[in-house]
Enzyme design. Structure first.
Site, mmCIF file in Angstrom:
data_model
loop_
_atom_site.group_PDB
_atom_site.id
_atom_site.type_symbol
_atom_site.label_atom_id
_atom_site.label_comp_id
_atom_site.label_asym_id
_atom_site.label_seq_id
_atom_site.Cartn_x
_atom_site.Cartn_y
_atom_site.Cartn_z
ATOM 1 N N THR A 351 0.811 -1.220 0.000
ATOM 2 C CA THR A 351 0.000 0.000 0.000
ATOM 3 C C THR A 351 0.841 1.266 0.000
ATOM 4 O OG1 THR A 351 -1.724 -1.195 1.196
ATOM 5 C CG2 THR A 351 -1.865 1.203 1.209
ATOM 6 N N ASP A 387 14.251 -2.142 7.223
ATOM 7 C CA ASP A 387 13.925 -2.994 6.084
ATOM 8 C C ASP A 387 13.153 -2.164 5.067
ATOM 9 O OD1 ASP A 387 13.461 -5.773 4.796
ATOM 10 O OD2 ASP A 387 11.437 -4.966 4.987
ATOM 11 N N GLU A 391 7.661 -2.153 -3.495
ATOM 12 C CA GLU A 391 6.955 -3.000 -4.449
ATOM 13 C C GLU A 391 6.421 -2.164 -5.621
ATOM 14 O OE1 GLU A 391 4.162 -5.647 -2.519
ATOM 15 O OE2 GLU A 391 5.383 -5.757 -0.717
ATOM 16 N N MET A 457 10.109 -12.559 -1.747
ATOM 17 C CA MET A 457 8.680 -12.794 -1.502
ATOM 18 C C MET A 457 8.147 -13.908 -2.398
ATOM 19 S SD MET A 457 7.288 -8.927 -0.732
ATOM 20 C CE MET A 457 7.995 -8.141 -2.189
ATOM 21 N N TYR A 459 5.819 -15.974 -2.702
ATOM 22 C CA TYR A 459 4.409 -16.313 -2.515
ATOM 23 C C TYR A 459 3.591 -15.326 -3.334
ATOM 24 C CZ TYR A 459 5.578 -12.936 1.175
ATOM 25 O OH TYR A 459 6.087 -11.863 1.865
ATOM 26 N N ASP A 460 2.268 -15.515 -3.374
ATOM 27 C CA ASP A 460 1.395 -14.657 -4.185
ATOM 28 C C ASP A 460 1.740 -14.699 -5.672
ATOM 29 O OD1 ASP A 460 -0.164 -13.919 -2.089
ATOM 30 O OD2 ASP A 460 0.654 -11.907 -1.847
#
Length: 617
Positions: A351, A387, A391, A457, A459-460
């Site tokens: 987001t 961190d 994205e 990442m 996943y997804d």
């Protein structure tokens, strides 16, 4: 990192990767197999094959092409045959096609031109037990006959290191020999060429402390023909920093600030579930990125919410006048009980990544703002670093970024300069292993030198944002027949990153503590059609593991993960058993460890976190 459904992955223009041209030189010389066809006249190029890794159900193959002539090559084509049952499933840095067990790899736009002595490599994932035969390059034998009258230089002596510090070292090696003389030497670090020198020593600097680096050296003769690489040497810089044991596996979980609301998940749950003693790191999600700066994400949850005694980690209630409350104070109490636990503040996420483009315009100012926030005296002792969850750099997520391929590297450099070596600086990154995908449009290899590690990442990959299907596991470890998008697997992502010269010791595998699901499905196995996302507690198409294990138990496994069909709903998710197999793969690959999104999806006794912990022991 947020589990909001991402849009369909956009294919983007392939970005030039200079590091890939020399990555194959990191392979041991003993692993190379030269393949010769029928006798030919002296060729102007050679091609050698190496099996870089083999995980039983598949393997990574790598071709290395070298210009052995005296004129520049403007294109190259490698051909070979596989026996029946052996096939290529995906490839990178070349266009690979096959028919009737005959395979062809052709250069792409940026790597077809090779000067005399230059080397380029391309790789692929394959299945089956066979090895290539009948190799030809540009129609000739692949044996790489040297230029007549001028032999190749020998391999230099194995490098040795001296003067090793936290950030620098000096390499020395024995001289190579050549019938007409050695002109200079190319020095490679982790498979990428970092220097060309005309002596037998080289001083490397700008390194990260307590980090292992692999070096090889290649000699060049007077017409720039290169010989074989030296034997490799591994050197670990000094300094302990926040991770004094470079061999220790990371076991990291994300704690979401919004979990304290509807999910009623608090830092104390890490204690009552037994998870706190089975993790090494926590990423606190998320801080916002606004106007080119790091900012607070949710002040109430972060540092203002008052905890009662029964909700508090140590059983002591907050008072109205204490200087710090909320999650930050609870994390402070958790660290007091677990002194070796590291906590990082993660900024961005699905987001809040839209602000990174402006941050990339002034990386130093961004780093200054982040340091001032993370090291605020009210909570400086809570955090051990920062961190970055962008994205995605130079690609599209919730919004599209056009800041350029160098933006991530520039941002990482500024953060490392500001935070120094006593703090962790990490990043969560895409796992798009497709050709020309997200990992190919930003300089992840260049940025890696500034990050302690990458949280990949994995996943997804698939979900009900493709409302009609096909159904597919959202976190496949490996490829399988019917995979909707080539390169969308954990194995493909890790292979691509390692192929760019990023060491396995800087890569952390991602695990989802949730499932992705469709409804209107009639087919039990993956690949079925659907009518939309499956109903769920908080978000259609996305449900916690702790719920799915009871309402829709697994009915099968594919590509190292589980799937389940209950009624017309179809879900994919990881279980303790599949996580155990993924952790075995993580260790086999030499990865730094594993992380997961996110704690609240686990059971009240932390069975998924325990599977990660046990699997990495």
């Amino acid at each position: 990192m947020s589990t909001a459904p991402p849009p369909r992955t956009r294919r983007t223009k392939f970005f030039t990767r200079v590091a890939a041209v020399v990555a194959a030189l990191a392979l041991p010389v003993s692993g190379l197999v030269a393949l010769a066809g029928p006798a030919q006249a002296a060729t102007s190029a050679s091609a050698t094959f190496a099996k870089a890794s083999d995980w039983g159900s598949g393997f990574e193959g790598r071709w290395t092409v070298k210009n052995t002539g005296t004129t520049t090559l403007t294109s190259w084509t490698v051909e070979w045959d596989f026996p029946a049952g052996t096939t290529v499933t995906s490839a990178w840095d070349a266009t690979v096609t096959g028919a009737n067990n005959h395979w062809t790899g052709k250069n792409i736009s940026w790597n077809g031109t090779l000067a005399p002595g230059a080397i380029v490599s391309f790789g692929f994932n394959g299945t089956g037990p066979g090895s290539p035969t009948g190799c030809k390059i540009n129609g000739n034998s692949c044996d790489g006959t040297p230029q007549p009258g001028d032999s190749l230089p020998s391999a230099p002596g194995t490098p040795t290191a001296s003067g090793v510090t936290d950030t620098a070292l000096t390499l020395s090696w024995g001289a190579a020999t050549d019938d007409k003389g050695v002109k200079n030497y190319d020095v490679y670090r982790n498979g990428a060429k970092i220097a060309t020198v005309n002596t037998t020593t080289y001083g490397d600097s700008g390194l990260t402390k307590a980090t292992a680096y692999n070096y090889t050296v290649v000699a060049r003769d007077t017409i720039d023909q290169t010989g074989p690489a030296s034997a490799p040497v591994s050197v670990t810089t000094t300094g302990g920093g926040p991770n004094p044991d470079p061999g220790a596996k990371i076991k990291l979980g994300y704690f979401t600030q919004w979990g304290v609301y509807g999910r009623n998940y608090h830092v104390k749950n890490l204690v009552t579930s037994g998870t706190a003693s089975k993790i090494t790191h926590i990423n606190y999600a998320f801080g916002n990125v606004q106007n080119g700066k790091c900012t607070i994400g949710d002040s109430y949850a972060d540092y203002d919410k008052a905890y009662t005694a029964d909700q508090s980690v140590d059983g002591v209630a907050d008072t109205w006048d204490q200087p710090l409350r909320g999650n930050f104070n609870q994390l402070r109490k958790l660290k007091a009980q677990n002194p070796n636990l590291k906590v990082l503040w993660s900024f961005g996420g699905w987001t809040w990544s839209g602000g990174f483009g402006q941050a990339a315009a002034n990386p130093a100012a961004f780093a200054d703002s982040c340091y001032a926030l993370v090291e605020d005296p009210r909570w400086a002792d809570v955090f051990d670093g920062i961190d970055v969850d962008w994205e995605y750099p130079n690609a599209c997520g919730l919004t599209c970024d056009t800041s350029g391929a160098a933006s991530l590297k520039n941002l990482a450099s500024a953060l490392r300069t500001k935070f120094g070596t006593s703090n962790l600086v990490t990043a969560a990154i895409s796992a798009d292993g497709s050709n020309g995908g997200k990992l190919d449009v930003a300089d992840y290899a260049g940025a890696a030198q500034y990050f302690d590690y990458y949280n990949v990442m994995t996943y997804d990959f698939f979900g009900a944002w493709a409302t009609k299907g096909p159904t597919a596991p959202h976190s496949p470890l490996t490829s399988y027949a019917g995979l909707p998008t080539a390169g969308f697997t954990s194995e493909a992502a890790i292979t691509k990153l390692r192929g760019k010269g990023i060491p396995a010791s800087k890569l952390v595998l991602g695990i989802g503590f949730y499932g992705r699901g469709w409804t209107g499905v009639t087919q039990d196995t993956p690949g079925g059609t659907a009518t939309g996302p499956a109903p769920a507690t908080y978000e259609a198409g996305n449900e916690d593991y702790k719920v799915l294990k009871n309402i829709c138990p697994p009915t099968g496994t594919v590509a190292g993960t589980a799937y389940a069909k209950c009624g017309t709903n179809w879900w994919s998710y990881d279980t303790p058993a599949t996580i155990s197999s993924k952790m075995a793969w993580t260790k086999q690959q030499g990865l730094k460890g594993a992380f997961y999104w996110e704690f609240s999806g686990d059971t009240s006794n932390g069975e998924l976190a325990n599977a990660v912990h046990s699997g990495l022991q």
